[in-house]
Design an enzyme around this catalytic site. Structure first.
Site, PDB file in Angstrom:
ATOM      1  N   GLU A  79       0.963  -0.559   0.340  1.00 43.10           N
ATOM      2  CA  GLU A  79      -0.189   0.246  -0.140  1.00 43.10           C
ATOM      3  C   GLU A  79       0.769   1.638  -0.073  1.00 43.10           C
ATOM      4  O   GLU A  79       0.219   2.364   0.484  1.00 43.10           O
ATOM      5  CB  GLU A  79      -0.974  -0.132   1.311  1.00 43.10           C
ATOM      6  CG  GLU A  79      -0.174  -0.504   2.651  1.00 43.10           C
ATOM      7  CD  GLU A  79      -1.360  -0.368   3.428  1.00 43.10           C
ATOM      8  OE1 GLU A  79      -1.924   0.623   3.683  1.00 43.10           O
ATOM      9  OE2 GLU A  79      -1.642  -0.855   4.007  1.00 43.10           O
ATOM     10  N   CYS A 111      -3.462  -3.994   4.614  1.00 43.66           N
ATOM     11  CA  CYS A 111      -2.879  -4.554   4.576  1.00 43.66           C
ATOM     12  C   CYS A 111      -3.102  -6.192   4.257  1.00 43.66           C
ATOM     13  O   CYS A 111      -2.468  -7.064   4.911  1.00 43.66           O
ATOM     14  CB  CYS A 111      -2.456  -4.368   6.448  1.00 43.66           C
ATOM     15  SG  CYS A 111      -2.312  -2.728   6.947  1.00 43.66           S
ATOM     16  N   SER A 201     -10.363   3.213  13.443  1.00 41.29           N
ATOM     17  CA  SER A 201      -9.810   1.551  12.944  1.00 41.29           C
ATOM     18  C   SER A 201      -9.460   0.370  13.972  1.00 41.29           C
ATOM     19  O   SER A 201     -10.048  -0.647  13.776  1.00 41.29           O
ATOM     20  CB  SER A 201      -9.043   2.618  12.519  1.00 41.29           C
ATOM     21  OG  SER A 201      -7.604   2.627  13.652  1.00 41.29           O
ATOM     22  N   HIS A 233      -2.595  -9.670  12.449  1.00 38.50           N
ATOM     23  CA  HIS A 233      -2.088  -8.729  12.071  1.00 38.50           C
ATOM     24  C   HIS A 233      -1.048  -7.720  12.751  1.00 38.50           C
ATOM     25  O   HIS A 233      -2.632  -7.924  13.325  1.00 38.50           O
ATOM     26  CB  HIS A 233      -3.169  -8.009  10.701  1.00 38.50           C
ATOM     27  CG  HIS A 233      -2.181  -6.647  10.640  1.00 38.50           C
ATOM     28  ND1 HIS A 233      -1.222  -5.946  10.056  1.00 38.50           N
ATOM     29  CD2 HIS A 233      -3.214  -5.392  11.009  1.00 38.50           C
ATOM     30  CE1 HIS A 233      -1.368  -5.202   9.072  1.00 38.50           C
ATOM     31  NE2 HIS A 233      -2.434  -4.533  10.192  1.00 38.50           N
ATOM     32  N   SER A 308      -7.329  -2.706   6.165  1.00 40.53           N
ATOM     33  CA  SER A 308      -8.362  -1.508   6.610  1.00 40.53           C
ATOM     34  C   SER A 308      -9.305  -1.235   5.139  1.00 40.53           C
ATOM     35  O   SER A 308      -8.955  -1.486   3.997  1.00 40.53           O
ATOM     36  CB  SER A 308      -7.982  -0.369   6.948  1.00 40.53           C
ATOM     37  OG  SER A 308      -6.740  -0.202   7.766  1.00 40.53           O
TER      38      SER A 308
HETATM   39  N1  CAA Z   1       0.395   3.871  30.217  1.00 40.19           N
HETATM   40  C1  CAA Z   1      -0.171   2.802  30.000  1.00 40.19           C
HETATM   41  N2  CAA Z   1      -0.862   3.422  28.461  1.00 40.19           N
HETATM   42  C2  CAA Z   1      -1.381   4.387  28.315  1.00 40.19           C
HETATM   43  C3  CAA Z   1      -0.808   5.268  28.812  1.00 40.19           C
HETATM   44  C4  CAA Z   1       0.147   4.574  29.849  1.00 40.19           C
HETATM   45  N3  CAA Z   1       0.968   6.608  30.269  1.00 40.19           N
HETATM   46  N4  CAA Z   1      -1.444   5.836  28.247  1.00 40.19           N
HETATM   47  C5  CAA Z   1      -1.930   5.386  27.738  1.00 40.19           C
HETATM   48  N5  CAA Z   1      -1.989   4.881  27.462  1.00 40.19           N
HETATM   49  C6  CAA Z   1      -2.519   3.400  26.633  1.00 40.19           C
HETATM   50  C7  CAA Z   1      -4.302   3.527  26.562  1.00 40.19           C
HETATM   51  O1  CAA Z   1      -5.180   3.266  27.329  1.00 40.19           O
HETATM   52  C8  CAA Z   1      -5.350   2.940  25.244  1.00 40.19           C
HETATM   53  O2  CAA Z   1      -4.866   2.334  25.832  1.00 40.19           O
HETATM   54  P1  CAA Z   1      -6.674   1.601  25.150  1.00 40.19           P
HETATM   55  O3  CAA Z   1      -6.419   1.448  23.874  1.00 40.19           O
HETATM   56  O4  CAA Z   1      -6.707  -0.504  25.750  1.00 40.19           O
HETATM   57  O5  CAA Z   1      -7.709   1.763  25.522  1.00 40.19           O
HETATM   58  C9  CAA Z   1      -3.634   2.963  24.391  1.00 40.19           C
HETATM   59  O6  CAA Z   1      -2.396   3.433  25.264  1.00 40.19           O
HETATM   60  C10 CAA Z   1      -3.300   3.971  23.476  1.00 40.19           C
HETATM   61  O7  CAA Z   1      -3.979   5.147  23.403  1.00 40.19           O
HETATM   62  P2  CAA Z   1      -4.939   5.916  23.465  1.00 40.19           P
HETATM   63  O8  CAA Z   1      -5.645   5.356  22.958  1.00 40.19           O
HETATM   64  O9  CAA Z   1      -5.294   7.166  23.213  1.00 40.19           O
HETATM   65  O10 CAA Z   1      -3.973   6.475  21.551  1.00 40.19           O
HETATM   66  P3  CAA Z   1      -4.136   7.837  20.329  1.00 40.19           P
HETATM   67  O11 CAA Z   1      -5.289   7.864  20.386  1.00 40.19           O
HETATM   68  O12 CAA Z   1      -3.129   8.093  20.666  1.00 40.19           O
HETATM   69  O13 CAA Z   1      -3.875   6.374  19.394  1.00 40.19           O
HETATM   70  C11 CAA Z   1      -3.326   4.736  17.924  1.00 40.19           C
HETATM   71  C12 CAA Z   1      -3.408   5.060  19.405  1.00 40.19           C
HETATM   72  C13 CAA Z   1      -5.733   5.345  17.725  1.00 40.19           C
HETATM   73  C14 CAA Z   1      -3.457   3.518  17.223  1.00 40.19           C
HETATM   74  C15 CAA Z   1      -2.733   5.543  16.538  1.00 40.19           C
HETATM   75  O14 CAA Z   1      -1.437   5.376  16.823  1.00 40.19           O
HETATM   76  C16 CAA Z   1      -2.954   5.319  15.518  1.00 40.19           C
HETATM   77  O15 CAA Z   1      -3.917   6.018  14.667  1.00 40.19           O
HETATM   78  N6  CAA Z   1      -2.474   4.606  14.271  1.00 40.19           N
HETATM   79  C17 CAA Z   1      -2.270   4.091  12.830  1.00 40.19           C
HETATM   80  C18 CAA Z   1      -3.941   3.200  12.822  1.00 40.19           C
HETATM   81  C19 CAA Z   1      -4.004   1.981  13.257  1.00 40.19           C
HETATM   82  O16 CAA Z   1      -2.763   1.103  13.390  1.00 40.19           O
HETATM   83  N7  CAA Z   1      -5.387   1.153  13.207  1.00 40.19           N
HETATM   84  C20 CAA Z   1      -4.884  -0.180  14.177  1.00 40.19           C
HETATM   85  C21 CAA Z   1      -6.099  -0.460  13.098  1.00 40.19           C
HETATM   86  S1  CAA Z   1      -5.963  -0.176  11.248  1.00 40.19           S
HETATM   87  C22 CAA Z   1      -4.449  -1.512  10.768  1.00 40.19           C
HETATM   88  O17 CAA Z   1      -4.117  -2.906  11.437  1.00 40.19           O
HETATM   89  C23 CAA Z   1      -4.466  -0.811  10.174  1.00 40.19           C
HETATM   90  C24 CAA Z   1      -3.013  -0.873   9.589  1.00 40.19           C
HETATM   91  O18 CAA Z   1      -2.336  -1.207   9.779  1.00 40.19           O
HETATM   92  C25 CAA Z   1      -3.314   0.672   9.851  1.00 40.19           C
END
Ligand code: CAA
Length: 389
Positions: A79, A111, A201, A233, A308
């Site tokens: 991709e 992916c 996502s 994945h 996705s």
């Molecule tokens: N200590 C421990 N854990 C902590 C913490 C701390 N101090 N602060 C936050 N966390 C935890 C949160 O509780 C959360 O855990 P849960 O999911 O269990 O609730 C985790 O850390 C992540 O926190 P947030 O969700 O608040 O993080 P974010 O909003 O900043 O971003 C993300 C996380 C959405 C994955 C972001 O990195 C992102 O957009 N990534 C790209 C998209 C992605 O990978 N999506 C996955 C599914 S899609 C897919 O699989 C296809 C692909 O490859 C892209």
């Protein structure tokens, strides 16, 4: 007739950033990246490693002259495409010197597409005894500096050789796909980085896994306990774990849950240090599992592929006796251990130079024994590769 994975290898670029450093630079608690997301390091690619050179570097050590004579199809799943028309597989076919009467194509569905390539290859081989198919999953996961997805970036390529009577894993005839139309993560052709709804996502991934698993279990009669391990994945290591736990419910004995969760941890060791490699992430996880978990011949692995948009697939493979001899664990540990750590400032210069396609060979080509091919020039939109440094 058994068809499956005969050989398997990967390449990750020679540079990485640690999640500790990235967290400090982004004014974030490092535990969010290391525990919440579950990543330790992310691979950073230099301008001179694109999806083609990484794909060649992943495949070059596993292909024998006999393989090159018998590969009748090369499929590149990506991709991070660099051309709307010409398939990256054509360059890879040329650089690997595979016999000319081969079909070469590129496949896309986020992916997921490496799995589509593997299923296509499996069907293709079913009436071609002695022939082989090379699948390359090659990607550069980039969300932008200071973006929400930044700690889930990465880069790398996986090479998978499919054959009859495979030496690593036989692919079973039990695959189930599930498609649902969702805008969770996508990259319009005009955009440099993907558009992501992070929360959606994660939810879409879990919903896809649950729906596909329930249907797969209904159609095949398989239960969780029938598998020695599951492989996911891995956009980040916490994602597969979260999805997996949704089916490790009260119907599954504690001893089985513990065994499967231990195997899950084995399956994400490499992903934790490389980051997301999009199309290759499931197969990097499979390499990690095979290298770190002990299997008996015939034991089954359940694989969950997710792209996705969204398309997912659940299928299984059976471990072949003697599979250990076909792995390259020492090479992979050395490849990751010998990488150069970049400061966040320097990673940012790498990132920006990649966007502007500005080469810095003096900096980039230093000491990567695992890169035998690199991108040396782009002129009039024609890419030139060099095969020695
Ligand atoms: N200590 C421990 N854990 C902590 C913490 C701390 N101090 N602060 C936050 N966390 C935890 C949160 O509780 C959360 O855990 P849960 O999911 O269990 O609730 C985790 O850390 C992540 O926190 P947030 O969700 O608040 O993080 P974010 O909003 O900043 O971003 C993300 C996380 C959405 C994955 C972001 O990195 C992102 O957009 N990534 C790209 C998209 C992605 O990978 N999506 C996955 C599914 S899609 C897919 O699989 C296809 C692909 O490859 C892209």
């Amino acid at each position: 007739m058994a068809i499956g994975i005969d050989k398997l290898d990967f390449y990750a670029p020679n540079f990485f950033v640690s999640m500790d450093d990235l967290a400090v630079a982004r004014d974030t608690d490092p535990n969010k990246f290391k525990i919440g997301i579950g990543q330790s390091k992310m691979a950073v690619n230099p301008v001179s490693q694109d999806i083609i050179s990484m794909g060649v570097n992943a495949a070059q050590d596993i292909l024998s002259e006999d393989d090159k004579e018998n590969i009748d199809m090369v499929v590149v799943a990506t991709e991070s495409g660099i051309d709307h028309s010409k398939a990256a597989a054509i360059e890879i076919h040329d650089l690997l010197q595979i016999q000319p009467f081969a079909r070469c194509i590129e496949m896309k569905e986020a992916c997921y597409s490496a799995t589509a390539a593997i299923q296509l290859g499996k069907d293709f081989l079913s009436n071609r005894p002695g022939k082989k198919v090379l699948v390359i999953a090659s990607d550069i996961a980039r969300y932008g500096l200071n973006s929400g997805g930044e700690p889930t970036q990465g880069a790398g390529a996986i090479a998978i050789l499919l054959s009859h009577n495979p030496r690593i894993m036989e692919l079973n005839d039990d695959s189930l796909s599930y498609t649902t139309n969702v805008y969770d993560f996508w990259r319009p052709t005009s955009e440099r980085y993907p558009v992501v709804d992070g929360k959606l996502s994660k939810d879409a991934y879990i919903e896809s896994f649950n729906t596909a698993w329930n249907e797969y279990a209904k159609r095949t009669g398989h239960e969780v306990k029938d598998f020695e391990s599951f492989c996911f994945h891995v956009p980040f290591t916490k994602m597969g774990e979260k999805a997996f736990k949704t089916i490790l419910n009260e119907n599954v004995e504690d001893s089985i849950k513990n065994r499967l969760m231990e195997a899950y941890q084995d399956s994400v060791l490499l992903n934790r240090d490389v980051g997301n490699v999009y199309t290759g992430s499931l197969y990097l996880s499979l390499i990690s599992l095979l290298e770190n978990h002990e299997f008996n011949a015939g034991e089954k692995v359940c694989l969950f592929s997710y792209g996705s948009g969204a398309v997912c697939e659940i299928f299984s493979g059976s471990i072949v006796s003697g599979y250990e001899a076909e792995l390259n664990k020492e090479k992979h540990s050395d490849m990751l251990d010998s990488r150069e750590q970049l400061s966040v400032e320097e990673y940012e210069t790498f990132f920006t130079r990649f966007d502007n396609q500005e080469f810095d060979f003096e900096r980039e080509l230093k000491g990567d024994p695992y890169s035998k091919v690199y991108l040396s020039n782009i002129e009039d939109h024609i890419r030139t590769y060099k095969t020695e440094q």
